[in-house]
Design an enzyme around this catalytic site. Structure first.
Site, mmCIF file in Angstrom:
data_model
loop_
_atom_site.group_PDB
_atom_site.id
_atom_site.type_symbol
_atom_site.label_atom_id
_atom_site.label_comp_id
_atom_site.label_asym_id
_atom_site.label_seq_id
_atom_site.Cartn_x
_atom_site.Cartn_y
_atom_site.Cartn_z
ATOM 1 N N GLY A 1 0.853 -1.185 0.000
ATOM 2 C CA GLY A 1 0.000 0.000 0.000
ATOM 3 C C GLY A 1 0.885 1.231 0.000
ATOM 4 N N ASP B 1 13.412 -5.250 -9.103
ATOM 5 C CA ASP B 1 11.974 -4.963 -9.033
ATOM 6 C C ASP B 1 11.800 -3.486 -8.707
ATOM 7 O OD1 ASP B 1 9.235 -4.870 -8.608
ATOM 8 O OD2 ASP B 1 9.254 -6.131 -6.816
ATOM 9 N N ASP C 1 7.799 4.941 -3.846
ATOM 10 C CA ASP C 1 7.431 5.091 -2.441
ATOM 11 C C ASP C 1 8.667 5.278 -1.568
ATOM 12 O OD1 ASP C 1 4.755 4.799 -3.060
ATOM 13 O OD2 ASP C 1 4.751 2.641 -2.716
ATOM 14 N N GLY D 1 0.536 4.262 1.073
ATOM 15 C CA GLY D 1 0.655 4.958 2.345
ATOM 16 C C GLY D 1 1.577 4.235 3.299
#
EC number: 2.7.1.15
Length: 304
Positions: free
Chosen positions: A37, A241, A247, A39
């Site tokens: 996710g 990857d 993020d 966040g």
């Protein structure tokens, strides 16, 4: 402190020879299930980069709940702001090819129950950074912007995945982070005719009085705005990857801001973290620790 208002999920990841085309079935030898996710990834990335971090979002009561929280819990992120939802914990389905490129589908579930009102218990102050993404209900993001603005907190939005943003919310941001695709889509929304993501970022920075950062993958990062104009390279990395690269960049960059670093130094910290995150499969397992980031900063050239 950094407060992240955003998504949490369980990520199911498989390696494939190539990414599927519409109607094509591609098989992988196995799969892993890891916390993810945007966040949660950015919260853990910031914590691993040395910041004190609070997560605000929502999870379900199903079997993926503990997994979705596990990485942040182990990383020391404050989880008291994560609410319970009657919906299932979000899941992301991720295929990664031999070049490290990925294809991602997200079932939002409990993420759609995250509410900006949860921030009222977070005690935001002028010393805080509010970090947002676009994997929760967009209207709640814009309410969160208003809450943070009233508290005097610094507001950082990663416009990922790309989506429309009201111009009044855009004007309240301190920092906007986009990749090339997101820059193009926002430029189209704003009626800009430029195609170059750097030109678009510079125009947005000037028009909305914010720092606009555009990430360019292996070409590094460009930043425009009141804090100055910067060009920061990426580390040379053997890519395994790319799932969490963005993020990792955003989280470590936000940690730099929270730690009082100047814009260029925060960008360099983010760039190194984003590059290092490409070394392993999966989102949160690949996020680098502060000592790793520091050790590789010296290898980053001064200009892109």
């Amino acid at each position: 402190m950094i407060t992240v208002f955003g998504s949490l999920s369980a990520d199911l990841v498989t390696r494939v020879k190539h990414l599927p085309t519409p109607g094509e079935t591609v098989t992988g030898p196995a799969y892993t299930v890891v916390p993810g996710g945007k966040g949660a990834n950015q919260a853990l990335a910031a914590a691993r980069a040395g910041a004190a971090v609070r997560m605000v979002g929502a999870v379900g009561g199903d079997g993926f709940r503990d997994l979705a929280l596990s990485g942040m819990r182990d990383g020391g992120v404050d989880l008291t702001g994560v609410a319970d939802s009657p919906e299932k914990t979000a899941c992301a389905f991720i295929a990664v090819d031999d070049k490290g490129e990925n294809l991602i589908f997200v079932a939002s579930g409990a993420n759609l129950d995250a509410r900006a009102a949860q921030l009222n218990d977070a005690g935001l102050t002028a010393d805080d950074v509010l970090l947002l993404q676009m994997e929760i209900t967009h209207a709640e993001n814009w309410k969160a912007v208003e809450i943070a603005k009233a508290a005097g907190a610094k507001i950082v939005l990663n416009l990922a995945p790309a989506g429309p943003i009201p111009e009044e919310s855009l004007r309240r941001l301190d920092v906007l982070v986009v990749n090339e695709t997101e820059a193009g889509q926002l430029g189209t929304q704003l009626g800009l005719t430029e195609q170059d993501p750097e030109i678009i970022a510079a125009k947005i920075a000037a028009d909305f009085d914010l720092d606009c950062i555009v990430t360019l993958g292996p070409a590094g990062t460009r930043s425009f705005g009141p804090s100055g104009r910067y060009s920061v390279p990426a580390l040379s990395i053997d890519v395994v990857d790319t799932t969490a690269a963005g993020d990792s960049f955003v989280g470590a960059f936000a940690a730099g801001l929270d730690q009082g670093l100047a814009m260029e130094q925060a960008l360099r910290q983010g760039s190194v973290a984003g590059s290092l995150a490409c070394r392993a499969v999966g989102a949160q397992p690949s996020l680098p620790l502060r000592d790793e980031i520091t050790a590789h900063l010296a290898a980053l050239p001064e200009t892109a």
